[in-house]
Design a protein around this motif. Structure first.
Motif, PDB file in Angstrom:
ATOM      1  N   ALA A 374       0.750  -1.343  -0.180  1.00  0.00           N
ATOM      2  CA  ALA A 374      -0.208  -0.066   0.172  1.00  0.00           C
ATOM      3  C   ALA A 374       0.862   1.257   0.228  1.00  0.00           C
ATOM      4  N   GLU A 375       2.015   1.208   0.610  1.00  0.00           N
ATOM      5  CA  GLU A 375       2.824   2.510   0.826  1.00  0.00           C
ATOM      6  C   GLU A 375       3.464   2.797  -0.753  1.00  0.00           C
ATOM      7  N   ALA A 376       3.636   1.596  -1.458  1.00  0.00           N
ATOM      8  CA  ALA A 376       4.116   1.813  -2.790  1.00  0.00           C
ATOM      9  C   ALA A 376       3.153   2.446  -3.684  1.00  0.00           C
ATOM     10  N   ASP A 377       1.908   1.919  -3.593  1.00  0.00           N
ATOM     11  CA  ASP A 377       0.708   2.374  -4.168  1.00  0.00           C
ATOM     12  C   ASP A 377       0.200   3.928  -4.062  1.00  0.00           C
ATOM     13  N   LEU A 378       0.461   4.264  -2.670  1.00  0.00           N
ATOM     14  CA  LEU A 378       0.180   5.760  -2.406  1.00  0.00           C
ATOM     15  C   LEU A 378       1.216   6.496  -2.806  1.00  0.00           C
ATOM     16  N   ILE A 379       2.343   6.085  -2.938  1.00  0.00           N
ATOM     17  CA  ILE A 379       3.474   7.065  -3.382  1.00  0.00           C
ATOM     18  C   ILE A 379       3.314   7.146  -5.034  1.00  0.00           C
ATOM     19  N   ALA A 380       2.927   6.070  -5.677  1.00  0.00           N
ATOM     20  CA  ALA A 380       2.570   6.065  -7.065  1.00  0.00           C
ATOM     21  C   ALA A 380       1.550   7.110  -7.544  1.00  0.00           C
ATOM     22  N   GLY A 381       0.524   6.797  -6.961  1.00  0.00           N
ATOM     23  CA  GLY A 381      -0.827   7.524  -6.892  1.00  0.00           C
ATOM     24  C   GLY A 381      -0.808   9.098  -6.834  1.00  0.00           C
ATOM     25  N   ARG A 382       0.136   9.472  -5.947  1.00  0.00           N
ATOM     26  CA  ARG A 382       0.388  10.949  -5.655  1.00  0.00           C
ATOM     27  C   ARG A 382       1.294  11.599  -6.680  1.00  0.00           C
TER      28      ARG A 382
END
Length: 431
Positions: A374-382
């Motif tokens: 989820a941390e990687a997904d959050l960074i990528a989404g932002r």
């Protein structure tokens, strides 16, 4: 769904007495159109996992809906006077049904490409048939009924988003697709055996329309339309992939945005009456920029606050763009309006694979830096949202210039700048 009852003796001469039934059918068909956008946005991740396709390939699948739409709109706009709304509505039904069934039975990437194109073509056929049909059926109140019709695009997105959010886990992505078959069959039943209006309020001189397309102001708005559509759809169509790890419910965010858009379009006429279209577009671009920035920096409950700002920004983009063209470049006629709508959707054919690439690259970079899950997904989404923000930033400059350019020209109230094909038919015609 509200459809104002009209007594038969109040129907203008030459207009079919069943116009309210046909209007209801048009609204239901637009709800199907909107549900395809909302539900597809909610099942992107599941489609990727089911068929083992990456974000770039998902972008290509997504882009087919935006390619089929302008193809149908342009073709439908050109042949409307010859084939009439009845044939275009049946074409929309057959294409919707084929696209939905083919999606359920898609075997992989190319199956999804073909089925999604059918759905996009159906959606464009709905617009090509219903806009002029409503003008023909309601010559006494064209603007009012067109506004009520277009409410059901964001309204349908709300319906689709809520269904996907609350029933998606139980039904699976195939079940969500089958749900859309129900309203598709409903609008087919509503138009079956019905008399349709003849094209008597739409007049087109193709030669004059083609000359009108060379108007520098139209060309300017044509470019802007590609950016307003990108500002709106680049965020809403990727909402699940981009906001899935923020702590908010992505489909509830989409429902909130769409609900505010529907409400704004239905009730805000008196509020914007004293604003001119260029001013509305300028303010909209500023709010959209702020909204996307907030979406890229906030998490949890604040995502919903950011979504409200974003919704206020994109709410009037599409109708005001069409209204501006109809008022200030009347020579382009219905052809010009079809091209404006077409370029709005076609722009996403180009940008969807690019956005998929941005998301995939950002995810890879975050993973390489040590982020996981989820941390990687959050960074990528932002990071992807921060790239998308340049669409409305460019519009701030362009619409700001347009506002000052138009300041000394005769102005039209923003709520009066609405699609009116009859008024568009002849240069200089008035409402």
């Amino acid at each position: 769904m509200y459809v104002e009852p009209i007594a038969t003796d109040q129907v203008p001469s030459g207009v079919p007495a069943n116009r309210d039934r046909l209007f209801l059918a048009a609204c239901v068909s637009l709800i199907v159109t909107a549900m395809t956008f909302a539900i597809r946005a909610g099942i992107l991740t599941e489609l990727g996992e089911t068929f083992a396709i990456n974000d770039v390939e998902l972008g290509w699948v997504n882009s087919m809906a935006f390619l089929g739409f302008p193809v149908a709109m342009i073709v439908g706009g050109l042949i409307y006077n010859n084939v009439g709304p009845k044939n275009l509505m049946w074409l929309a039904f057959v294409s919707h049904l084929a696209g939905l069934v083919l999606t359920v039975y898609a075997g992989g990437f190319w199956g999804l490409i073909i089925s999604t194109f059918f759905i996009g073509f159906a959606n464009g056929s709905v617009e090509a048939a219903c806009n002029p049909m409503i003008v023909d059926m309601y010559p006494d109140k064209k603007s009012e009924m067109l506004n009520k019709f277009h409410v059901w695009f964001p309204g349908g997105i709300v319906i689709g988003s809520l269904i996907a959010n609350f029933f998606g886990a139980a039904l699976g992505w195939q079940g969500l697709i089958w749900i859309m078959v129900i309203p598709t069959l409903a609008y087919a039943l509503l138009i079956f055996g019905q008399e349709f209006p003849r094209s008597q309020n739409i007049v087109s001189d193709t030669g004059a329309n083609l000359k009108g397309l060379l108007n520098p102001l139209y060309i300017f708005m044509f470019v802007c339309m590609s950016l307003t559509a990108a500002s709106e759809f680049s965020t809403t169509q990727w909402v699940e992939k981009i906001l899935g790890a923020t702590g908010a419910q992505p489909l509830l965010v989409l429902a909130l945005v769409s609900g505010l858009m529907a409400t704004g379009r239905f009730f805000a006429g008196p509020i914007i009456h004293n604003l001119n279209p260029a001013g509305v577009l300028w303010v909209s671009s500023i709010l959209t920029t702020i909204g996307i920035y907030l979406l890229s920096t906030q998490s949890g409950a604040m995502i919903y606050v950011a979504a409200i700002v974003f919704a206020l920004g994109i709410c009037y983009f599409w109708p005001t763009m069409l209204g501006f063209v109809s008022e200030y470049t009347p020579g382009v006629g219905a052809l010009g309006l079809s091209l404006m709508g077409g370029i709005g959707m076609f722009s996403m054919t180009v940008w969807n694979p690019v956005i998929g690439g941005w998301l995939e690259s950002a995810t890879a970079a975050a993973t390489a830096a040590g982020a996981v899950g989820a941390e990687a997904d959050l960074i990528a989404g932002r990071e992807t949202l921060q790239a998308m923000i340049y669409f409305p930033i460019i519009l701030i400059v362009l619409f700001g210039a347009l506002y000052f350019y138009m300041r000394n020209r005769p102005q039209v109230h923003a709520d009066e700048a609405v699609l009116d094909p009859k008024a568009m038919a002849t240069p200089g015609s008035a409402r």
